[in-house]
Design a protein around this motif. Structure first.
Motif, PDB file in Angstrom:
ATOM      1  N   GLY A  22       0.792  -1.220   0.000  1.00  0.00           N
ATOM      2  CA  GLY A  22       0.000   0.000   0.000  1.00  0.00           C
ATOM      3  C   GLY A  22       0.827   1.275   0.000  1.00  0.00           C
ATOM      4  O   GLY A  22       0.344   2.329   0.421  1.00  0.00           O
ATOM      5  N   VAL A  23       2.068   1.192  -0.443  1.00  0.00           N
ATOM      6  CA  VAL A  23       2.914   2.378  -0.544  1.00  0.00           C
ATOM      7  C   VAL A  23       3.401   2.517  -1.977  1.00  0.00           C
ATOM      8  O   VAL A  23       3.382   1.555  -2.747  1.00  0.00           O
ATOM      9  N   HIS A  24       3.802   3.719  -2.327  1.00  0.00           N
ATOM     10  CA  HIS A  24       4.395   3.927  -3.649  1.00  0.00           C
ATOM     11  C   HIS A  24       5.531   4.939  -3.546  1.00  0.00           C
ATOM     12  O   HIS A  24       5.626   5.687  -2.576  1.00  0.00           O
ATOM     13  N   LYS A  53      12.946   0.220   4.769  1.00  0.00           N
ATOM     14  CA  LYS A  53      12.642   0.663   6.127  1.00  0.00           C
ATOM     15  C   LYS A  53      11.477   1.657   6.118  1.00  0.00           C
ATOM     16  O   LYS A  53      10.557   1.564   6.930  1.00  0.00           O
ATOM     17  N   MET A  54      11.517   2.614   5.190  1.00  0.00           N
ATOM     18  CA  MET A  54      10.444   3.613   5.111  1.00  0.00           C
ATOM     19  C   MET A  54       9.106   2.961   4.746  1.00  0.00           C
ATOM     20  O   MET A  54       8.062   3.318   5.289  1.00  0.00           O
ATOM     21  N   ALA A  55       9.152   1.990   3.838  1.00  0.00           N
ATOM     22  CA  ALA A  55       7.929   1.278   3.449  1.00  0.00           C
ATOM     23  C   ALA A  55       7.344   0.530   4.645  1.00  0.00           C
ATOM     24  O   ALA A  55       6.126   0.516   4.835  1.00  0.00           O
ATOM     25  N   GLU A  56       8.197  -0.084   5.454  1.00  0.00           N
ATOM     26  CA  GLU A  56       7.716  -0.774   6.661  1.00  0.00           C
ATOM     27  C   GLU A  56       7.075   0.200   7.636  1.00  0.00           C
ATOM     28  O   GLU A  56       6.020  -0.068   8.191  1.00  0.00           O
ATOM     29  N   GLU A  57       7.732   1.343   7.856  1.00  0.00           N
ATOM     30  CA  GLU A  57       7.205   2.325   8.803  1.00  0.00           C
ATOM     31  C   GLU A  57       5.854   2.869   8.348  1.00  0.00           C
ATOM     32  O   GLU A  57       4.953   3.050   9.166  1.00  0.00           O
ATOM     33  N   LEU A  58       5.715   3.139   7.063  1.00  0.00           N
ATOM     34  CA  LEU A  58       4.468   3.716   6.555  1.00  0.00           C
ATOM     35  C   LEU A  58       3.346   2.686   6.432  1.00  0.00           C
ATOM     36  O   LEU A  58       2.186   3.004   6.682  1.00  0.00           O
ATOM     37  N   SER A  59       3.688   1.461   6.058  1.00  0.00           N
ATOM     38  CA  SER A  59       2.652   0.449   5.832  1.00  0.00           C
ATOM     39  C   SER A  59       2.325  -0.357   7.086  1.00  0.00           C
ATOM     40  O   SER A  59       1.306  -1.037   7.129  1.00  0.00           O
ATOM     41  N   LYS A  60       3.201  -0.298   8.076  1.00  0.00           N
ATOM     42  CA  LYS A  60       3.050  -1.122   9.290  1.00  0.00           C
ATOM     43  C   LYS A  60       3.072  -2.614   8.952  1.00  0.00           C
ATOM     44  O   LYS A  60       2.479  -3.432   9.640  1.00  0.00           O
TER      45      LYS A  60
END
Length: 82
Positions: A22-24, A53-60
């Motif tokens: 769910g990130v782009h 890392k940023m994708a993990e933080e934003l998508s949980k």
């Protein structure tokens, strides 16, 4: 391939990989990558390893590009790099 075309191709691949989370990603002035979630929050990633890392933080969600099933169906076979 011109560097701008190569950068766009990399962004297209990253977006295919990260769609399930769910990130782009978008180019950030040719210097970094902005990683966005579905509601518009974003983080700036300076390197490829920062993107995960940023994708993990934003998508949980856990984003593990080394997991055996991570690529399953994410990238069309004609875009895969051998």
């Amino acid at each position: 391939m011109h560097y701008r075309a190569e950068r766009k191709h990399r962004l297209d691949l990253l977006n295919a990989l990260l769609a399930e989370q769910g990130v782009h990603c978008e180019d950030w002035d040719g210097e970094a990558i902005a990683v966005f979630d579905a509601v518009g929050r974003f983080k700036i990633a300076a390197t490829l390893s920062d993107i995960w890392k940023m994708a993990e933080e934003l998508s949980k969600m856990t984003v593990d590009p080394l997991a055996p099933d991570f690529l399953k169906g994410s990238i069309p076979s004609d875009q895969m790099v051998a």
